[in-house]
Design an enzyme around this catalytic site. Structure first.
Site, PDB file in Angstrom:
ATOM      1  N   GLU A 427       0.835  -1.192   0.000  1.00 28.18           N
ATOM      2  CA  GLU A 427       0.000   0.000   0.000  1.00 28.18           C
ATOM      3  C   GLU A 427       0.877   1.252   0.000  1.00 28.18           C
ATOM      4  O   GLU A 427       1.664   1.470   0.906  1.00 28.18           O
ATOM      5  CB  GLU A 427      -0.878  -0.058   1.256  1.00 28.18           C
ATOM      6  CG  GLU A 427      -1.601   1.204   1.583  1.00 28.18           C
ATOM      7  CD  GLU A 427      -2.192   1.166   2.999  1.00 28.18           C
ATOM      8  OE1 GLU A 427      -2.068   0.131   3.695  1.00 28.18           O
ATOM      9  OE2 GLU A 427      -2.752   2.186   3.403  1.00 28.18           O
ATOM     10  N   ASP A 506      -1.062  -1.632   5.996  1.00 30.40           N
ATOM     11  CA  ASP A 506      -0.984  -1.195   7.390  1.00 30.40           C
ATOM     12  C   ASP A 506      -1.934  -1.999   8.270  1.00 30.40           C
ATOM     13  O   ASP A 506      -2.970  -2.460   7.812  1.00 30.40           O
ATOM     14  CB  ASP A 506      -1.387   0.287   7.501  1.00 30.40           C
ATOM     15  CG  ASP A 506      -0.326   1.195   6.898  1.00 30.40           C
ATOM     16  OD1 ASP A 506       0.819   0.723   6.743  1.00 30.40           O
ATOM     17  OD2 ASP A 506      -0.646   2.351   6.585  1.00 30.40           O
ATOM     18  N   ASP A 508      -4.052  -1.060  10.330  1.00 29.31           N
ATOM     19  CA  ASP A 508      -5.102  -0.194  10.880  1.00 29.31           C
ATOM     20  C   ASP A 508      -6.360  -0.298  10.022  1.00 29.31           C
ATOM     21  O   ASP A 508      -6.436  -1.131   9.124  1.00 29.31           O
ATOM     22  CB  ASP A 508      -4.603   1.256  10.970  1.00 29.31           C
ATOM     23  CG  ASP A 508      -4.291   1.821   9.582  1.00 29.31           C
ATOM     24  OD1 ASP A 508      -4.501   1.086   8.580  1.00 29.31           O
ATOM     25  OD2 ASP A 508      -3.838   2.973   9.486  1.00 29.31           O
ATOM     26  N   ASP A 510      -7.730   1.667   7.715  1.00 35.97           N
ATOM     27  CA  ASP A 510      -7.561   1.898   6.289  1.00 35.97           C
ATOM     28  C   ASP A 510      -6.854   0.729   5.629  1.00 35.97           C
ATOM     29  O   ASP A 510      -7.199   0.325   4.530  1.00 35.97           O
ATOM     30  CB  ASP A 510      -6.771   3.186   6.040  1.00 35.97           C
ATOM     31  CG  ASP A 510      -7.665   4.407   6.187  1.00 35.97           C
ATOM     32  OD1 ASP A 510      -8.891   4.251   5.991  1.00 35.97           O
ATOM     33  OD2 ASP A 510      -7.148   5.493   6.510  1.00 35.97           O
TER      34      ASP A 510
END
Ligand code: 0RA
Length: 644
Positions: A427, A506, A508, A510
């Site tokens: 990403e 990541d 998290d 997102d």
């Protein structure tokens, strides 16, 4: 549903196995001992209450999450029988609660089969609970018995009188068995809502009584599947006003279907057997598709609507923009496939096909305006499919002409052996840069993906091939799509350049959103990559714990605690704890060490089941209101359990 006749008595309960087996190998009975298994306990009990509803006796179910994460399920069904069991000389209630498979469900004559997939019985819940209390209201009295890890703490006792009927089961899952004991309101709510749509007229309450989390929701649907299909399709633009509703019964098999067409391009079919979601479809879905294609083809031909169409219509064209719920009730379901997510009963194909065929033909005859709109949509789908084929061929031919040139963004590895080679989908350009520095360039390649790649659930196919990121993915992988003799899309893997494709995002919200998007893409357009076991998810660590020169990584709370214990003698303030929010917070060396080095990393292999759940949640949640969707993805981020 019709009422069941045939009186249930204690003698029809068959004693089969002890509960020790369940405690020794819980996974065999409830699938797993993680958060999924924990919730499975609730479904076991609720299934029994639903059976009572199907048999015509229960109208209300209450599910409460108690302050200590115990669960209480209360219904107003017939109540578990309490008469003496002839052979065992015990109350039937005790037998149902302490003998595996004694729910009477093995006895076709006396009990309606609801589960088939679950259906291991309340005794399993008892075996896997620290404490259980069951109360039965029946024939004017209230009966009660308590248990500890499946063993009765006393005889069945009469504790009062009541004119009400029903059963209340309270259980506290065993901390010796389960990895987590914390229930998730949203997970329970999602399924209970689904159950209320699938069983119209049934009222279900879900109450959270935990400190600071108090809330209650009520699930009730008058319209059943009609409302369910509209709920799922909210956020999309309908092509026709009314829901097409079909129901029928043949050879003891109940068929109920609700359909809408929207202006989108995906097919969203949710299929259930006895209230259980069949992710891989099966004979009920085949019967439906067969009838749909047959009837629309016949109707279109008879009216000359297809006369100007130059190309042939394929099965998929009838289902573009179709959202549908198929619910069948089968007395003795056979589930097939690795995850038992596919209905196998062959007689169901013909039954569903006949019922749908007759009802749909009648609908088209009575609603010519709607019929015409759907036919136009089918024509458009066939045309677009040909356009997509051209766009695809163009992209694929270009690759051949340019000598299979690889995308500029790809940092390829030097090995040319796909068996050794790994492609990391990373990403963002910045994390991509770190990964390029950190990798082993002999066998690891990096392809950075920009932000949120196209949401393929909403895009028309030929647009996919206009998208830079997706073109890059196809060329980097070296795969191409072709159509087989039946016009179904297939992926040619002969030139696949990597046998490990690793999604690295990541840790998290997102990040899991992007992971879900990428999974959905593979699921829709390259399912062969998943079924061959080539797709993985990287698992970056969540914490770095440091004390002086020593540094260790933790992937979850438990590990973090263990490290604090080891390095700081349990005192959080004596060590330095860094919480990683994104890949960007690690330097190249750390990223290699924790997430990319085959010796030390954790990778999860993605299964078709994971990817189909990702797509399922998308199909339910891809309305236009973003916040609830985000929250949901956060709690349901899909990760496989296999560590490699
Ligand atoms: C065995 C037989 C009958 C009902 C049940 C079990 C039953 C179990 C549960 C668990 C939660 N709620 C429940 N409700 C019923 C049939 C009863 C009869 O024929 O009278």
């Amino acid at each position: 549903m019709t009422k069941q006749t045939g009186n249930y008595s204690a003698s029809s309960i068959q004693a089969l196995e002890g509960l020790e087996a369940v405690r020794r190998r819980p996974g065999m009975y409830i699938g797993s001992t993680d958060v999924k298994g924990l919730h499975h306990l609730v479904w076991e009990v609720v299934d029994n209450s639903i059976d009572e509803h199907l048999a015509g006796y229960c109208t209300h179910i209450r599910v409460n999450i108690l302050p200590d994460n115990s669960i209480q399920v209360e219904d107003n069904g017939r109540g578990i029988p309490v008469d003496m069991h002839d052979k065992l000389q015990k109350s039937a209630l005790e037998v149902v609660m302490t003998v595996l498979h004694a729910g009477g469900k093995f006895d076709k004559d006396s009990y309606k089969v609801s589960g088939g997939l679950h259906g291991v019985g309340v005794s399993c819940v008892n075996a896997l609970s620290e404490y259980v209390r069951v109360e039965v209201r029946r024939e004017g009295r209230v009966y009660m018995q308590e248990y500890q890890r499946g063993k009765p703490l006393g005889e069945v006792a009469v504790i009062g009188e009541s004119s009400a009927r029903g059963t209340t089961v309270r259980f506290r899952p065993d901390s010796e068995i389960f990895e987590t004991l914390v229930y998730q309101f949203d997970t329970l709510g999602q399924r209970l809502r689904e159950l209320s749509y699938l069983n119209s007229g049934l009222t279900i309450y879900l109450t959270d009584e935990r400190d600071g989390q108090q809330r209650e929701e009520k699930y009730f649907s008058e319209g059943g599947l009609r409302e369910f299909v509209q709920y799922i399709d909210q956020g999309r633009t309908p092509l026709t006003e009314k829901v097409i509703y079909i129901s029928g019964r043949e050879e003891q098999i109940d068929v109920e279907i609700a359909l809408v067409y929207n202006t989108g391009f995906q097919e969203n079919l949710l299929a259930y057997v006895n209230n259980i979601y069949t992710r891989d479809g099966g004979t009920h879905v085949s019967g439906f598709r067969r009838a749909l294609a047959r009837v629309f083809k016949q109707y279109g031909d008879q009216n000359g609507f297809f006369s100007k169409l130059k190309m042939e219509i394929s099965g998929e064209d009838f289902r573009e923009g179709l959202t549908g719920i198929i619910s069948v009730k089968v007395p003795e379901p056979q589930f097939k496939g690795q995850t038992k997510g596919e209905l196998g009963n062959s007689e169901v194909v013909g039954i569903v096909s006949r019922i749908v065929g007759d009802a749909l033909m009648a609908y088209l005859d009575q609603n010519p305006k709607e019929a015409r709109r759907i036919i136009d949509k089918i024509i458009l789908a066939a045309t677009a499919r040909h356009a997509a084929r051209k766009a695809r061929e163009l992209v694929q031919r270009k690759n051949v002409l340019t000598g299979g040139g690889l995308p500029g963004k790809l940092a390829d590895c030097s090995s040319k052996d796909p068996g050794d080679s790994e492609l990391f989908l990373v990403e963002g350009d910045s994390a991509g840069g770190t990964a390029k520095q950190g990798r082993n360039r002999f066998f690891q390649a990096i392809l950075p993906l920009r932000g949120k790649i196209l949401n393929v659930e909403k895009a028309i196919e030929y647009k996919i091939y206009d998208n830079e990121e997706i073109k890059n993915l196809f060329t980097a992988l070296g795969v191409h799509i072709y159509e087989d003799e039946e016009g179904e899309r297939r992926l040619n893997l002969d030139k696949l350049r990597y046998h490990k494709i690793v999604i690295m995002c990541d840790a998290d919200v997102d990040g899991s959103h992007i992971t879900t998007l990428i999974l959905t893409f593979f699921y829709r357009y390259m399912p062969e990559i998943i079924s061959n076991g080539y797709l993985y998810i990287a698992r970056p660590p969540l914490y770095l714990v440091r004390k002086g020169k020593e540094a260790r990584y933790a992937w979850n709370e438990k590990e973090r605690k263990e490290i604090v214990e080891a390095l700081g003698k349990g005192r959080e303030d004596s060590v330095h704890i860094q919480r990683y929010k994104g890949l960007g917070e690690m330097n190249a060396e750390q990223l290699w060490e924790t997430t990319m080095n085959p010796e030390t990393r954790t990778l999860s292999r993605v299964t078709i089941e994971d990817a189909s759940s990702a797509s399922y949640y998308f199909s339910i949640l891809m309305g236009d209101d973003v916040p609830p969707r985000r929250e949901f993805i956060e709690t349901h981020a899909v990760y496989a359990n296999i560590d490699i």
